[in-house]
Each structure stands twice: as structure tokens, then as C-alpha cells.
Motif scaffolding. Structure first.
Motif, mmCIF file in Angstrom:
data_model
loop_
_atom_site.group_PDB
_atom_site.id
_atom_site.type_symbol
_atom_site.label_atom_id
_atom_site.label_comp_id
_atom_site.label_asym_id
_atom_site.label_seq_id
_atom_site.Cartn_x
_atom_site.Cartn_y
_atom_site.Cartn_z
ATOM 1 N N VAL A 127 -6.645 -44.293 16.676
ATOM 2 C CA VAL A 127 -6.999 -44.270 15.256
ATOM 3 C C VAL A 127 -7.849 -43.033 14.986
ATOM 4 O O VAL A 127 -9.005 -42.968 15.401
ATOM 5 N N LEU A 128 -7.266 -42.064 14.309
ATOM 6 C CA LEU A 128 -8.036 -40.875 13.944
ATOM 7 C C LEU A 128 -8.845 -41.174 12.693
ATOM 8 O O LEU A 128 -8.345 -41.816 11.777
ATOM 9 N N VAL A 129 -10.072 -40.701 12.684
ATOM 10 C CA VAL A 129 -10.877 -40.847 11.477
ATOM 11 C C VAL A 129 -11.364 -39.470 11.050
ATOM 12 O O VAL A 129 -12.062 -38.794 11.811
ATOM 13 N N GLU A 130 -10.956 -39.041 9.887
ATOM 14 C CA GLU A 130 -11.392 -37.758 9.353
ATOM 15 C C GLU A 130 -12.402 -38.013 8.252
ATOM 16 O O GLU A 130 -12.035 -38.359 7.139
ATOM 17 N N PRO A 131 -13.685 -37.887 8.589
ATOM 18 C CA PRO A 131 -14.727 -38.256 7.620
ATOM 19 C C PRO A 131 -15.000 -37.108 6.653
ATOM 20 O O PRO A 131 -14.959 -35.952 7.050
ATOM 21 N N ASP A 132 -15.245 -37.461 5.438
ATOM 22 C CA ASP A 132 -15.671 -36.481 4.437
ATOM 23 C C ASP A 132 -16.931 -37.025 3.786
ATOM 24 O O ASP A 132 -16.898 -37.590 2.688
ATOM 25 N N PRO A 133 -18.040 -36.883 4.488
ATOM 26 C CA PRO A 133 -19.280 -37.519 4.026
ATOM 27 C C PRO A 133 -19.684 -37.078 2.631
ATOM 28 O O PRO A 133 -20.195 -37.886 1.847
ATOM 29 N N ALA A 134 -19.432 -35.809 2.306
ATOM 30 C CA ALA A 134 -19.842 -35.328 0.980
ATOM 31 C C ALA A 134 -19.141 -36.105 -0.115
ATOM 32 O O ALA A 134 -19.721 -36.405 -1.160
ATOM 33 N N ALA A 135 -17.909 -36.438 0.147
ATOM 34 C CA ALA A 135 -17.142 -37.185 -0.857
ATOM 35 C C ALA A 135 -17.341 -38.684 -0.705
ATOM 36 O O ALA A 135 -16.984 -39.454 -1.597
ATOM 37 N N GLY A 136 -17.868 -39.106 0.435
ATOM 38 C CA GLY A 136 -18.015 -40.542 0.680
ATOM 39 C C GLY A 136 -16.713 -41.196 1.087
ATOM 40 O O GLY A 136 -16.568 -42.409 1.040
ATOM 41 N N VAL A 137 -15.766 -40.365 1.497
ATOM 42 C CA VAL A 137 -14.423 -40.860 1.808
ATOM 43 C C VAL A 137 -14.059 -40.515 3.247
ATOM 44 O O VAL A 137 -14.425 -39.452 3.744
ATOM 45 N N ALA A 138 -13.350 -41.419 3.915
ATOM 46 C CA ALA A 138 -12.791 -41.103 5.219
ATOM 47 C C ALA A 138 -11.290 -41.358 5.182
ATOM 48 O O ALA A 138 -10.833 -42.258 4.488
ATOM 49 N N VAL A 139 -10.557 -40.516 5.916
ATOM 50 C CA VAL A 139 -9.121 -40.770 6.079
ATOM 51 C C VAL A 139 -8.916 -41.347 7.475
ATOM 52 O O VAL A 139 -9.343 -40.748 8.460
ATOM 53 N N MET A 140 -8.316 -42.537 7.550
ATOM 54 C CA MET A 140 -7.994 -43.140 8.846
ATOM 55 C C MET A 140 -6.496 -42.975 9.077
ATOM 56 O O MET A 140 -5.690 -43.331 8.221
ATOM 57 N N THR A 175 -22.723 -44.078 3.993
ATOM 58 C CA THR A 175 -22.163 -42.798 3.548
ATOM 59 C C THR A 175 -20.781 -42.964 2.918
ATOM 60 O O THR A 175 -20.414 -42.218 2.012
ATOM 61 N N PHE A 176 -20.039 -43.945 3.429
ATOM 62 C CA PHE A 176 -18.637 -44.055 3.027
ATOM 63 C C PHE A 176 -18.381 -45.209 2.053
ATOM 64 O O PHE A 176 -18.804 -46.327 2.289
ATOM 65 N N ARG A 177 -17.727 -44.884 0.988
ATOM 66 C CA ARG A 177 -17.406 -45.899 -0.017
ATOM 67 C C ARG A 177 -15.905 -46.134 -0.132
ATOM 68 O O ARG A 177 -15.478 -47.122 -0.724
ATOM 69 N N GLY A 178 -15.118 -45.200 0.415
ATOM 70 C CA GLY A 178 -13.672 -45.363 0.321
ATOM 71 C C GLY A 178 -12.959 -44.848 1.544
ATOM 72 O O GLY A 178 -13.441 -43.928 2.213
ATOM 73 N N VAL A 179 -11.810 -45.468 1.859
ATOM 74 C CA VAL A 179 -11.015 -45.061 3.012
ATOM 75 C C VAL A 179 -9.549 -44.930 2.598
ATOM 76 O O VAL A 179 -9.020 -45.794 1.893
ATOM 77 N N ILE A 180 -8.945 -43.841 3.036
ATOM 78 C CA ILE A 180 -7.514 -43.665 2.827
ATOM 79 C C ILE A 180 -6.801 -43.954 4.134
ATOM 80 O O ILE A 180 -7.117 -43.347 5.159
ATOM 81 N N LEU A 181 -5.871 -44.917 4.103
ATOM 82 C CA LEU A 181 -5.118 -45.259 5.306
ATOM 83 C C LEU A 181 -3.840 -44.444 5.334
ATOM 84 O O LEU A 181 -3.094 -44.402 4.358
ATOM 85 N N SER A 182 -3.587 -43.837 6.486
ATOM 86 C CA SER A 182 -2.454 -42.927 6.576
ATOM 87 C C SER A 182 -1.933 -42.929 8.019
ATOM 88 O O SER A 182 -2.386 -43.707 8.848
ATOM 89 N N SER A 183 -0.977 -42.056 8.282
ATOM 90 C CA SER A 183 -0.361 -42.030 9.602
ATOM 91 C C SER A 183 -0.370 -40.630 10.184
ATOM 92 O O SER A 183 -0.198 -39.647 9.463
ATOM 93 N N ASP A 184 -0.551 -40.574 11.500
ATOM 94 C CA ASP A 184 -0.469 -39.283 12.182
ATOM 95 C C ASP A 184 0.914 -39.067 12.795
ATOM 96 O O ASP A 184 1.187 -38.020 13.364
ATOM 97 N N CYS A 185 1.790 -40.086 12.681
ATOM 98 C CA CYS A 185 3.136 -39.987 13.254
ATOM 99 C C CYS A 185 4.142 -39.680 12.154
ATOM 100 O O CYS A 185 4.316 -40.490 11.225
ATOM 101 N N PRO A 186 4.833 -38.550 12.253
ATOM 102 C CA PRO A 186 5.763 -38.170 11.195
ATOM 103 C C PRO A 186 6.857 -39.229 10.997
ATOM 104 O O PRO A 186 7.362 -39.789 11.969
ATOM 105 N N GLY A 187 7.181 -39.492 9.743
ATOM 106 C CA GLY A 187 8.314 -40.360 9.432
ATOM 107 C C GLY A 187 8.016 -41.839 9.417
ATOM 108 O O GLY A 187 8.872 -42.644 9.047
ATOM 109 N N VAL A 188 6.813 -42.220 9.809
ATOM 110 C CA VAL A 188 6.513 -43.656 9.817
ATOM 111 C C VAL A 188 5.037 -43.885 9.492
ATOM 112 O O VAL A 188 4.159 -43.145 9.960
ATOM 113 N N PHE A 189 4.803 -44.874 8.633
ATOM 114 C CA PHE A 189 3.425 -45.296 8.373
ATOM 115 C C PHE A 189 3.006 -46.189 9.538
ATOM 116 O O PHE A 189 2.107 -45.850 10.297
#
Lengths: 302, 302, 302
Positions: free
Chosen positions: A47-60, A90-104
Motif C-alpha cells: 500500500v503506497l501512501v503519498e501524503p500531501d500534508p499541506a493539502a491535508g490529503v493523502a493518496v493511497m 494532518t489528514f482530512r481526506g484520502v484518495i484511493l487509487s491503484s499502482d497497477c495499470p489497468g486495474v483498481f
């Protein structure tokens, strides 16, 4: 705009020492290396987590190649990472996404449900329940950015989010297609779907194991927005800004009020639900059916 | 057509001695002065009632300038007027409307919820409950003719009606926008909205505090019809004719069957709901948030 | 295609000794005369059954001229025929249709509800309940092929199906129009409708006794597809092929999961529901209203 500049930061972050892409050990954290913005790396091998603390958002991002099967390890790592984000103000929102092309996510991992012993089935099912329970009542704003196929358990995860953005690609099919495999969605999958698209559409979709292409998914309400593939992430971020404009406390209480009755139905009979699953999946007929399906999958790859 | 001629009568009625526009004292009634049609004046200072006995229809208009805030007085007067119409066999249908240009009702009166004591909050909340209980299970056909902004409690009132006609004016926004003020809609607001637009749309609308412009309100099912502003009243009257063509007894029993389970949920925990409201609204953080909002409103006016 | 050739067989079958069209006695069966495909005739005087064993599909046609009123005899014969198909592993799907031109079914037989004694009303209502219970939880795939008017009880039958195909003919009105007769749909009619079109649309449709023309029926979700009149049967067969592609066991369990809570509500209070019906229908006012309606119908015919 704060959110957009935050994203640029997040993109650059991939090259930094604390980049989640470099983290391998489960749950290890370290202080932010640059910018002094308090960014920390969460995440784990799967599970990759790309945090963006300034925005309060992380992408998982799910990273369990080739198709992000929801293995026991992935589920465990995901819940831990999510919990950390929940507990970090710090985080108020999370975007769930995929690191594998073609599939969530291709959904539940059939190898966890086939040829194992009842204790393993029980452990696995408990982890699936836990994933749903944590996601469906998450205090975070959750947005699914779906750029690939999204069947079964992958679909369930997206349905727990507050908003779903789907890529306009005919390969991006979404739905609870359990019946096609000869198995059935548990009642809390059903409840989540009924809450999203209503009783009649859910009845038809679940019986037929429908996988909706983007236009149909939008029409039936399975997703909230369909956009060109290269705009999925940016759309998810724009939507996130809209949701984060709402006072957290009021939004969280409202979300809880909408979803708690559904969650309570599982909590009241969580052990029974595990027993039902173990008993169902242990049947010879079901095991045979799953084995045949798995062999077909292997032949496809071979 | 009987209904149309009835309306002409009603228009002329404004010039008559028993015209509701002249009534000031709460609940005073007097025999019909002209036409021998048994028309009586109901209504009060803050609720105009324009009766059309020949048609069996009355138009009730909120008149609490500038924005028809649902003050304790307004709520009390409204419930009394409604009860009179319910008990008068002459009337089978009521059109809810506004006497204040540009607004249907701005919703609950924040001054009743801010800087008062717990006993006052409890009294006020009980009156809000009473309004909803009376409207949602009313035996009358209720049609909302909405020619102005319709947020929060104003929206709730419209949702209790059997049919909603909205003016096609971008200022006519409608929705339960409580979260924008940092407060949350109670569970029976939620239930009323879910019954109207379904679970998913309600979940999104309530969390984001969405105020829908006319076209979106129609699409999501928040209103049943959008018409040019000068046709709102006439459309409401045409729709009323359709509803009044149904035998009252069968229609009322059917309405009751659809709505009673929702009403019973509040009746079972009415006192708890009052206590929850008083406890929530008395919090320092909520009081501060409301005070800031009220001061902003004052500055706007100043 | 297996299904299409099966249909040709079925068409030819009408000329064969075991053709259902020749069967008159209730429930008589005989071995297949030709083709050795194990085809048997089911059906009865008022319910034609055209079996297509090769396809695993049977077409059941109401045949109670002139309007397929759901008389006690028809209900009894229908339930027996359906049960036979349920118990015969040959058949996995049933298409419900009508042998009377211009009407699917006019609904409950008012002559069973008017001028009889309470014991008869109770027996009749129990048969109506039984019809619904059997259809709504049927293990078979049920598809309604509707080429005629479909009010009240006729509509209810179609709503119990898994899919509804309606002829694009303005005479093909569909809806639960009970209030127009001064009576009310029981709670399980309501539940079936709410499950199909949602709470708000059901509330409006039931109160107004709306009969939807095809385009509106499709829009509100009362039917799933509207096609030219001569394509209703062929469309129903195509759709059946889609549903029969799903493993039976998984599909049946899923259907059961979706519908059992609704069925349980009636089962828990079946006797009370009968008593309520008998008490309601025995009222003088209701009896008078039904008699007036029946006399109007006679005058129309005369």
C-alpha cells in the motif's frame, strides 16, 4: 490554490528520501526530509501512501501486482495505513487509487479462499470485514479514483468511499460480479450496494453479476462521475476540495448518521457472518468451482 | 372548471371583510361575509390563510419578514392554522407558499437556538418536531409552491408535502444545508430526505450541505416540477386538482401507510431527540459558530 | 442458438398431442409424445403452460377471458402450475404472459370481494397472499412479457418477476391503481413497489393510483424495457438467456437475500393481514363502492 500546489509537492515527493515508493517495511515511519511541513511516510509494501500534508490529503495506492488481489497481507497493511491517517490530524481526506495499470483491484484473493483450512478462511474473512468496517465509517473524506477494472471486492472498496470517479475506458468495468463465480455477495456487500444504487438496480446487478461499463455505471449510480483517463486524479482532487470545505465535525456526524445503521447490522452478527462464510466456502462444490476458475486464470496467463 | 373559478373567488376575497390579509390576531375566526359559501378566515399575524371553500383548497403563506425564519411564534401559529384546516371538512387540500418575495423560508430561526437557555431550546425543538409531525402525516393534500430560496427548515417543510413545484429561477436554491453552518440535520430530517431522493443522493446532499438550483433539484428528485416563476401558483393548483380527484379515504390511508413508519421513529424517542438537540446546541463550540454566523448575517444587512 | 431452436420447438409444440392448448383438466400431465425430450404438459383451464424443455423455459399464459381477472380458481390453478415447474429440474425459467388480447391481467377479481361472506373473503385473500409469496421468492427466473393493460393485481404479478418487458402501446398502462376504486394496496404491495421504484415514486404512484403509459413506466422503473408489441416475446426470451447464463445456485441465494426480508414481513403477520382485509372489505362503504364500480363495468360491456 492550496490544494493544487499541494499536489505538485506530492508529485515531487516521489523523488525524496521519505518517498512512500521506497518504503518496504510495514508501517515504518520517518520524519519529513524536506520542506519542514511535517510530512511523514506511511504505507507499506503493498500500500503506497503519498501524503500531501499541506493539502491535508493523502493518496493511497494499492500495489499488489499484477491485479491488486486483496490478499490477507494487503488487507492488513491497508487497515494499518488507514488507521494511521485517521489518527493523524494532518489528514482530512484520502484518495484511493491503484499502482497497477489497468486495474483498481480485482477483489478478494481467491487463493485465500481455496485449498486452505477453516481457521484461515475465518481469519481472512475477519480481515475483509475489518476493511469494510474501517472504510465505511471512516472519518476521513474518501474518494475513489478508479482508472482500471473494478470488480467484486474492488467495487466494494469503491462503494465505501464518499465519491467515485471512473476513467472513461471500456475496460474500466465496475460491479459486484460474485454470482459469475458461483459465489454470493454477503449481506453487507448487498447493503452497501443498495445504499448506493437502490434496491431494484442492486437486485438485478447482484443476481446477474453485472459489470458496468463507464456510461452505464454512471447512469445506474455506481459511480458519481466519468472523466477521461488522464483526468481521474485531478478530478478526484477537485472533488476533494469541495468535500474538505465542509466543517469536519458536522460532516463526520452526518456521515455516521447515514451509515451507522448499516454497519451495526454487521457488528451485531459478525461472528455468525464469519461462520457462514467458512461453512459456505468450505463446501466441496464451491471449492471445486473456485479451483476451476483459478486454473482458467492460470491458463490465461500461461 | 370548478377549481379555476374557485381561484378567481379567492383573488376577489382579498378585498372582502373576511380577507385573511386583514386578520392580525392569532386564530380569530368569523363567519363568511359574502357568497354564503361558508368561507372563514383562519390565519394569524405570521401565517396568511387564503381559503377557497368552493374548491376545498386553502393557500397558506408564511409571512415573517424578511426571510420567513421559523420562529417559535411562526411555528405555533402555523400549527394552529393547519389544525383548523385539518378539522374543517370544507378543506381537502392546502398549498404552502410564501408572502415574502425571494424566499420560501430561510429555515429554523437561529436566534431561537443561540444565547438562550436550555428550557427555551427544548421548547423550540418540540415546536419544530410538532411542525414536522403535523405536516408529514397530514390528511390534507399538501403542495409546496416554492418561488424563492428554500434552505434547511424551509426545505424540510417542502419535503413533507405531497408535491413540490419550484420556480425556474437560479436564486431558488433548495436543500438541507445544515453542515455549512457546522450543525447537523436530525435523523428525521434525514429520513424525510432519504424517502424523497434515496439513500445515496441524501448522503451526498447532507454531507455537503448541497443547495440545488432548479434543474438539479428536479433531476435529483428534490422537487417534482420546475416551472416559470409566474406559473408556480397555477401549476400548484392544477396539480392539486389531480390529487383531489382521488377518494380522500383511500388516499389518506395510503399516505399514512407510506409515512407512518418514519413518523413512528421520532415518536418513539421524541424526548431523547429533544435532549440530544439541547445538549448539542448548548455546546460552546456550536454556540460560537452560530454567533459568528449571525454576526455575518447582520453585517450583510448593515 | 439453443434457446432460439428451443423456441421453434415450442412453436411446433402447439400442434402436438401434448400441446398445452388442448389440456383442460387442472394439473393433468402426460409423457411427451414426440422428440423424446421429456416435455410434459402442465397447465390447466385458466393457465396455459407452453413448455420448452430443451431451453429449460416455460411460458405461462393467463387465460381467463375477457380480462384475466384473478379469480380464486385462476389463483389456485396458477400456484399449482408454478409449483410443478419449480419442482421440475427441467425448467429454470418462466415467462409470464397473457392469452387474452389487450390485457395482461386486470387484477384481483372484484366479484370475489363483493357480496360474499367473510369466510370467502378470507379464503380469497389467502390465495392472493399465496400467489405473491410463491412468485416473489420463486427459484425460477421469472420474466413478465406484458402486451396489454396491467393494472392493480396484474401489476403486482409483474413486479414479482425478475424483469419486465412492456409493449410500446399506449393501451399498455401499468400501475397499482387501487385508490381509484376507493380501496388501498396492502403493505406487501407497497413493499414490492417500493423495492422496485423507490419510496418517493411509490408514494406518489400509490396515492394517485397512477397507471403509467410505457415511456413513463420505463422512466420511473416500473418496467425494465419497452419494445414494439411484436417483439415482446422475443425480447423476453433474449433476456431469459442472459439470466440463465448465471449459475442457478448463486443466483437463487442472491435473489433470496434481496427479497426474503420483504417476504418475512408478510409471513410474520399473515393472519392479521387476512383479518384486516376481511374487515376492510366487509365495510358497507367499501361494498357499496365496489358494487357501483362493478355496475359501471357491466354497463360498459352492455
Amino acid at each position: 490554490m492550496a490544494l493544487a500546489s499541494g499536489m505538485r509537492l506530492s508529485a515531487r515527493a516521489l523523488l525524496r528520501p521519505w518517498s512512500p515508493l521506497r518504503g518496504k517495511a510495514l508501517g515504518c515511519t520517518e520524519p519529513a526530509a524536506g520542506g519542514g511541513n511535517g510530512a511523514r511516510r506511511f504505507g507499506s509494501q503493498r500500500v503506497l501512501v503519498e501524503p500531501d500534508p499541506a493539502a491535508g490529503v493523502a493518496v493511497m495506492k494499492f500495489k499488489n501486482p499484477p491485479v491488486n488481489s486483496l490478499s490477507l497481507e494487503l488487507l492488513t497493511e491497508f487497515v494499518i495505513s488507514l488507521e494511521k491517517l485517521e489518527n493523524d490530524k494532518t489528514f482530512r481526506g484520502v484518495i484511493l487509487s491503484s499502482d497497477c495499470p489497468g486495474v483498481f483491484s480485482a477483489g478478494l484473493d481467491l487463493t485465500e479462499m481455496c485449498g486452505r483450512n477453516p481457521a484461515h478462511y475465518a481469519e481472512y474473512w475477519k480481515a475483509v470485514q475489518e476493511l469494510w468496517l474501517r472504510l465505511y465509517l471512516s472519518n476521513l473524506v474518501l474518494i475513489a479514483a478508479i482508472s482500471g477494472a473494478c470488480p467484486a471486492g474492488g467495487c466494494l472498496i469503491s462503494l465505501t468511499c464518499d465519491y467515485r470517479v471512473l476513467a472513461d475506458n471500456p475496460k474500466c468495468l465496475i460491479g459486484l460480479n460474485e454470482t459469475l463465480l458461483g459465489i454470493i455477495a454477503p449481506f453487507w456487500f448487498r447493503d452497501t450496494l443498495v445504499n448506493t444504487i437502490g434496491h431494484r438496480a442492486a437486485e438485478r446487478a447482484l443476481q446477474l453479476g453485472l459489470l458496468f461499463p463507464p456510461a452505464e455505471a454512471l447512469q445506474v449510480g455506481m459511480v458519481d462521475q466519468v472523466v477521461p483517463e488522464d483526468q481521474v486524479q485531478s478530478t478526484a482532487l477537485s472533488v476533494m476540495a469541495q468535500w474538505m470545505a465542509i466543517p469536519d465535525h458536522a460532516r463526520q456526524l452526518t456521515k455516521n448518521m447515514m451509515r451507522k445503521p448499516t454497519v451495526d447490522r454487521l457488528l451485531k452478527q459478525r461472528d455468525t457472518d464469519i461462520q457462514n462464510f467458512v461453512s459456505f466456502i468450505s463446501r466441496d462444490s464451491i471449492q471445486k468451482s473456485l479451483q476451476m476458475y483459478l486454473e482458467k486464470l492460470k491458463q490465461k496467463k500461461g
